[in-house]
Design a protein around this motif. Structure first.
Motif, PDB file in Angstrom:
ATOM      1  N   ASN A   1       0.814  -1.223   0.000  1.00  0.00           N
ATOM      2  CA  ASN A   1       0.000   0.000   0.000  1.00  0.00           C
ATOM      3  C   ASN A   1       0.845   1.271   0.000  1.00  0.00           C
ATOM      4  N   ASP A   2       1.946   1.245  -0.715  1.00  0.00           N
ATOM      5  CA  ASP A   2       2.831   2.400  -0.770  1.00  0.00           C
ATOM      6  C   ASP A   2       2.765   3.015  -2.171  1.00  0.00           C
ATOM      7  N   PRO A   3       1.993   4.087  -2.357  1.00  0.00           N
ATOM      8  CA  PRO A   3       1.851   4.675  -3.697  1.00  0.00           C
ATOM      9  C   PRO A   3       3.175   5.130  -4.305  1.00  0.00           C
ATOM     10  N   ASP A   4       4.086   5.666  -3.490  1.00  0.00           N
ATOM     11  CA  ASP A   4       5.352   6.150  -4.029  1.00  0.00           C
ATOM     12  C   ASP A   4       6.168   5.010  -4.630  1.00  0.00           C
ATOM     13  N   LYS A   5       6.220   3.895  -3.918  1.00  0.00           N
ATOM     14  CA  LYS A   5       6.963   2.740  -4.450  1.00  0.00           C
ATOM     15  C   LYS A   5       6.279   2.177  -5.694  1.00  0.00           C
ATOM     16  N   LEU A   6       4.955   2.137  -5.682  1.00  0.00           N
ATOM     17  CA  LEU A   6       4.229   1.639  -6.849  1.00  0.00           C
ATOM     18  C   LEU A   6       4.466   2.536  -8.064  1.00  0.00           C
ATOM     19  N   ASN A   7       4.455   3.846  -7.849  1.00  0.00           N
ATOM     20  CA  ASN A   7       4.721   4.767  -8.949  1.00  0.00           C
ATOM     21  C   ASN A   7       6.129   4.589  -9.501  1.00  0.00           C
ATOM     22  N   ARG A   8       7.103   4.458  -8.613  1.00  0.00           N
ATOM     23  CA  ARG A   8       8.479   4.295  -9.066  1.00  0.00           C
ATOM     24  C   ARG A   8       8.641   2.970  -9.808  1.00  0.00           C
ATOM     25  N   ALA A   9       8.024   1.916  -9.284  1.00  0.00           N
ATOM     26  CA  ALA A   9       8.078   0.628  -9.987  1.00  0.00           C
ATOM     27  C   ALA A   9       7.448   0.750 -11.369  1.00  0.00           C
ATOM     28  N   GLY A  10       6.307   1.438 -11.441  1.00  0.00           N
ATOM     29  CA  GLY A  10       5.654   1.622 -12.732  1.00  0.00           C
ATOM     30  C   GLY A  10       6.505   2.425 -13.688  1.00  0.00           C
ATOM     31  N   GLU A  11       7.147   3.459 -13.177  1.00  0.00           N
ATOM     32  CA  GLU A  11       7.999   4.299 -14.023  1.00  0.00           C
ATOM     33  C   GLU A  11       9.156   3.490 -14.612  1.00  0.00           C
ATOM     34  N   ILE A  12       9.792   2.663 -13.782  1.00  0.00           N
ATOM     35  CA  ILE A  12      10.901   1.831 -14.271  1.00  0.00           C
ATOM     36  C   ILE A  12      10.410   0.853 -15.333  1.00  0.00           C
ATOM     37  N   LEU A  13       9.250   0.249 -15.084  1.00  0.00           N
ATOM     38  CA  LEU A  13       8.709  -0.706 -16.050  1.00  0.00           C
ATOM     39  C   LEU A  13       8.343  -0.019 -17.367  1.00  0.00           C
ATOM     40  N   LEU A  14       7.836   1.195 -17.297  1.00  0.00           N
ATOM     41  CA  LEU A  14       7.534   1.930 -18.529  1.00  0.00           C
ATOM     42  C   LEU A  14       8.800   2.184 -19.338  1.00  0.00           C
ATOM     43  N   GLN A  15       9.906   2.446 -18.657  1.00  0.00           N
ATOM     44  CA  GLN A  15      11.152   2.775 -19.346  1.00  0.00           C
ATOM     45  C   GLN A  15      11.920   1.546 -19.800  1.00  0.00           C
ATOM     46  N   TYR A  16      11.972   0.517 -18.933  1.00  0.00           N
ATOM     47  CA  TYR A  16      12.893  -0.587 -19.194  1.00  0.00           C
ATOM     48  C   TYR A  16      12.243  -1.975 -19.165  1.00  0.00           C
ATOM     49  N   GLY A  17      10.988  -2.067 -18.802  1.00  0.00           N
ATOM     50  CA  GLY A  17      10.352  -3.382 -18.694  1.00  0.00           C
ATOM     51  C   GLY A  17       9.119  -3.483 -19.548  1.00  0.00           C
ATOM     52  N   ASP A  18       8.085  -4.073 -18.977  1.00  0.00           N
ATOM     53  CA  ASP A  18       6.825  -4.274 -19.687  1.00  0.00           C
ATOM     54  C   ASP A  18       5.920  -3.084 -19.387  1.00  0.00           C
ATOM     55  N   PRO A  19       5.635  -2.225 -20.368  1.00  0.00           N
ATOM     56  CA  PRO A  19       4.796  -1.056 -20.104  1.00  0.00           C
ATOM     57  C   PRO A  19       3.411  -1.406 -19.576  1.00  0.00           C
ATOM     58  N   ALA A  20       2.841  -2.504 -20.035  1.00  0.00           N
ATOM     59  CA  ALA A  20       1.512  -2.892 -19.554  1.00  0.00           C
ATOM     60  C   ALA A  20       1.541  -3.158 -18.056  1.00  0.00           C
ATOM     61  N   GLU A  21       2.593  -3.819 -17.589  1.00  0.00           N
ATOM     62  CA  GLU A  21       2.724  -4.073 -16.157  1.00  0.00           C
ATOM     63  C   GLU A  21       3.008  -2.774 -15.410  1.00  0.00           C
ATOM     64  N   GLY A  22       3.747  -1.876 -16.050  1.00  0.00           N
ATOM     65  CA  GLY A  22       4.000  -0.583 -15.432  1.00  0.00           C
ATOM     66  C   GLY A  22       2.727   0.212 -15.218  1.00  0.00           C
ATOM     67  N   ILE A  23       1.837   0.171 -16.185  1.00  0.00           N
ATOM     68  CA  ILE A  23       0.559   0.884 -16.065  1.00  0.00           C
ATOM     69  C   ILE A  23      -0.265   0.288 -14.922  1.00  0.00           C
ATOM     70  N   VAL A  24      -0.229  -1.035 -14.764  1.00  0.00           N
ATOM     71  CA  VAL A  24      -0.958  -1.665 -13.655  1.00  0.00           C
ATOM     72  C   VAL A  24      -0.439  -1.139 -12.322  1.00  0.00           C
ATOM     73  N   ARG A  25       0.890  -1.018 -12.179  1.00  0.00           N
ATOM     74  CA  ARG A  25       1.448  -0.512 -10.919  1.00  0.00           C
ATOM     75  C   ARG A  25       0.989   0.924 -10.655  1.00  0.00           C
ATOM     76  N   ILE A  26       1.038   1.748 -11.685  1.00  0.00           N
ATOM     77  CA  ILE A  26       0.664   3.153 -11.504  1.00  0.00           C
ATOM     78  C   ILE A  26      -0.826   3.285 -11.199  1.00  0.00           C
ATOM     79  N   LEU A  27      -1.651   2.491 -11.874  1.00  0.00           N
ATOM     80  CA  LEU A  27      -3.093   2.519 -11.591  1.00  0.00           C
ATOM     81  C   LEU A  27      -3.376   2.047 -10.158  1.00  0.00           C
ATOM     82  N   THR A  28      -2.595   1.083  -9.693  1.00  0.00           N
ATOM     83  CA  THR A  28      -2.756   0.627  -8.308  1.00  0.00           C
ATOM     84  C   THR A  28      -2.412   1.752  -7.341  1.00  0.00           C
ATOM     85  N   ALA A  29      -1.358   2.495  -7.652  1.00  0.00           N
ATOM     86  CA  ALA A  29      -0.994   3.646  -6.814  1.00  0.00           C
ATOM     87  C   ALA A  29      -2.105   4.685  -6.828  1.00  0.00           C
TER      88      ALA A  29
END
Length: 448
Positions: free
Chosen positions: A373-401
Motif C-alpha cells: 500500500n505504498d503509492p510512491d513505491k508503486l509509482n516508481r516501480a511503474g515508471e521503471i517498467l515503462l522505461q525498461y520493462g513491460d509497459p503494460a505491467e507498469g501501467i498496472v502498478r501506476i493505476l494501483t498507486a
C-alpha cells in the motif's frame, strides 16, 4: 398386335375439376399462412424461452469451459436474434473481462445500461472488472456482498479478486481466498493454477510445480497449466521434462509463440541451435509483434554465427519495445562480434543504466511484498517498467498507486505522459490521455 397406349393419353381424364382444385389450394394456402403467422407470433412472444435462455446457457457453458471465442460467437448470435436484450451485452462484458480487455468491458456495460440492464447486474460486472484490473480500493468493499450473492457463482468472484490481489502484490489476501476455494472445490483446477502463480511470485518453484501438476491432474484437457509448468521447468533447467509438454502443445497448435520459444530453449540446451532457429522463425511468423519471439530469434542467430540476421531480428525487437534491456544487451554483443565497436558501446551504456534501474525495481518489489500500500513505491516501480520493462505491467502498478491515492499527482502525470505518447501514433489512446490530463489539471491547475 394391339395398339400401344400413348403415355399421356388419359392425362386429361385424370385431372380434377380446375375450379374445385384451385379453390382447395387457396384455402390450404390460407391455412398454412395463418399457421405460420401464429407460429411466428408464438416464437416472438416466447423468444426469451425459445432463443434467449438456450443461447445464454450456451454462452455460460462456453465461458466455464474457457472457450471464449465460441462464447463470443453465441453472444453475437443472441444479439442478432434479440438486439434489445441487455443480458447479451452483460455476457459480452464477462467474456471481455476473462480476456483481460477492460476497455471492451466498459463499452459493453455502457451499452447494456442504455438498453435497461439492472443496476445490480451492472454493479456486479463493474466491481469484478475493477477487482481483476487491480483497483482494489474501489472493488474490495464490495467483496462480502459479491461472495454472499446466491444468484451467482462466487467462484468467478474469487478468481477476479485473486487476480487483482496478485497484480497488486497482496499475496496474503489472494491466498485467503484461494485456500478455502481449493478446500471447497477439490475438482476445480482454476484455484490450483492461480496458487501456482503465487508460489512463483514468492520464489517457491517446488510448491508452484506441485500446484501445476494438481491442476493438470484435475483437468487434463486444460492446456494453460501445462504450458506454465513447462516454462517453469525451463527456468529450473529441466529441459528434458519440459520438452515433452512443449511438443504436445505444439502438436495441438496451442499458444504457438510461447510454445515455440520454450521448445527452442530445450533444443538449444541439446545443442540443436539450427532447430531452435527454425522454431523461433515460426514464432515470429505466427506473431510478428511478439517481442519475446524476436529477441529469442536474435539470440539464437548469434549463437549460430549469423550476425547480420541476428541484428535484423533484434532491431525489430527494439522497434517493438525500445527500452527492453535484453535487446540492447544482445545488440551490444552482435555489433561487437560484427566489428561495429561504436554501436556496441552505445548499447552497452544503455544496458548499464537499465540494469541499475532494474536492480532498484527488484528491491521495490521485495518491499511491496511486505507492504503493498505504498503509492510512491508503486509509482516508481511503474515508471521503471515503462522505461525498461513491460509497459503494460507498469501501467498496472501506476493505476494501483492511483487507486490507493486518487489525488496522487505523480500517478496522473505518468499516466498522462504515457498515453499522450501512445496517442501520437494511435488516436485510440487520446481519450485516456485527455482524461488523465484533465484530472491532473483539476488537481494542480498550474501544472504543465
Amino acid at each position: 398386335m394391339p395398339e400401344s397406349i400413348p403415355p399421356d393419353s388419359n392425362q386429361n381424364s385424370a385431372q380434377p375439376n380446375p375450379g374445385f382444385g384451385s379453390g382447395r389450394r387457396r384455402r390450404l394456402a390460407r391455412r398454412c399462412a395463418i399457421g405460420l403467422a401464429l407460429t411466428a407470433a408464438v416464437l416472438y412472444w416466447q423468444r426469451e424461452k425459445v432463443v434467449g435462455i438456450p443461447v445464454q446457457a450456451a454462452v455460460s457453458r462456453q465461458i466455464a469451459n474457457r472457450e471464449l471465442d465460441d462464447a463470443l460467437w453465441w453472444v453475437r448470435l443472441g444479439q442478432t436474434l434479440q438486439p434489445q436484450d441487455p443480458r447479451f451485452l452483460l455476457l459480452r462484458a464477462k467474456i471481455a473481462r476473462h480476456q483481460g480487455q477492460m476497455q471492451a468491458v466498459a463499452e459493453a456495460l455502457k451499452q447494456a445500461a442504455e438498453l435497461g440492464a439492472s443496476r445490480s447486474e451492472l454493479n456486479r460486472a463493474q466491481w469484478l472488472a475493477l477487482a481483476q484490473s487491480g483497483q482494489m480500493r474501489q472493488a474490495e468493499p464490495h467483496l462480502p456482498e459479491l461472495l454472499t450473492d446466491r444468484n451467482h457463482d462466487n467462484k468467478e468472484v474469487c478468481e477476479a479478486f485473486v487476480i487483482g490481489f496478485i497484480r497488486s502484490h497482496r499475496t496474503d489476501s489472494a491466498l485467503q481466498l484461494l485456500d478455502p476455494w481449493i478446500a471447497d472445490a477439490p475438482d476445480d483446477a482454476t484455484p490450483r493454477l492461480l496458487r501456482a502463480r503465487i508460489h512463483q511470485l514468492l520464489s517457491s518453484p517446488r510448491d508452484a510445480e506441485q500446484d501445476f501438476l494438481a491442476a493438470i491432474s484435475i483437468d487434463p484437457d486444460w492446456l494453460d497449466p501445462q504450458l506454465e509448468l513447462a516454462e517453469l521447468l525451463v527456468e529450473r533447467k529441466r529441459f528434458a521434462d519440459a520438452r515433452g509438454y512443449f511438443q504436445k502443445l505444439l502438436d495441438r497448435n496451442f499458444a504457438v509463440v510461447r510454445t515455440c520459444i520454450g521448445l527452442a530453449e530445450c533444443r538449444l540446451a541439446e545443442g540443436l541451435a539450427e532447430a531452435a532457429v527454425e522454431l523461433l522463425q515460426r514464432a515470429c511468423q505466427a506473431d510478428p509483434t511478439s517481442l519475446d519471439a524476436h529477441v529469442a530469434l536474435g539470440r539464437s542467430l548469434l549463437e549460430v554465427g549469423r550476425y547480420d540476421d541476428g541484428i535484423q531480428a533484434l532491431q525489430t525487437a527494439l522497434e517493438l519495445r525500445p527500452g527492453y534491456d535484453e535487446t540492447h544487451y544482445l545488440l551490444a554483443q552482435a555489433y561487437s562480434l560484427n566489428g561495429q565497436r561504436e554501436l556496441a558501446q552505445q548499447h552497452s551504456q544503455f544496458v548499464s543504466t537499465a540494469r541499475s534501474a532494474l536492480d532498484e525495481l527488484d528491491k521495490i518489489n521485495a518491499a511491496l511484498l511486505q507492504n503493498s500500500n505504498d503509492p510512491d513505491k508503486l509509482n516508481r516501480a511503474g515508471e521503471i517498467l515503462l522505461q525498461y520493462g513491460d509497459p503494460a505491467e507498469g501501467i498496472v502498478r501506476i493505476l494501483t498507486a492511483l487507486d490507493l491515492a486518487p489525488d496522487n499527482l505523480r500517478s496522473l502525470q505518468l499516466l498522462t505522459d504515457y498515453y499522450e505518447t501512445k496517442a501520437a501514433s494511435d488516436p485510440d489512446y487520446q481519450q485516456l490521455a485527455d482524461q488523465y490530463r484533465s484530472q491532473l489539471e483539476n488537481l494542480a491547475p498550474s501544472a504543465d
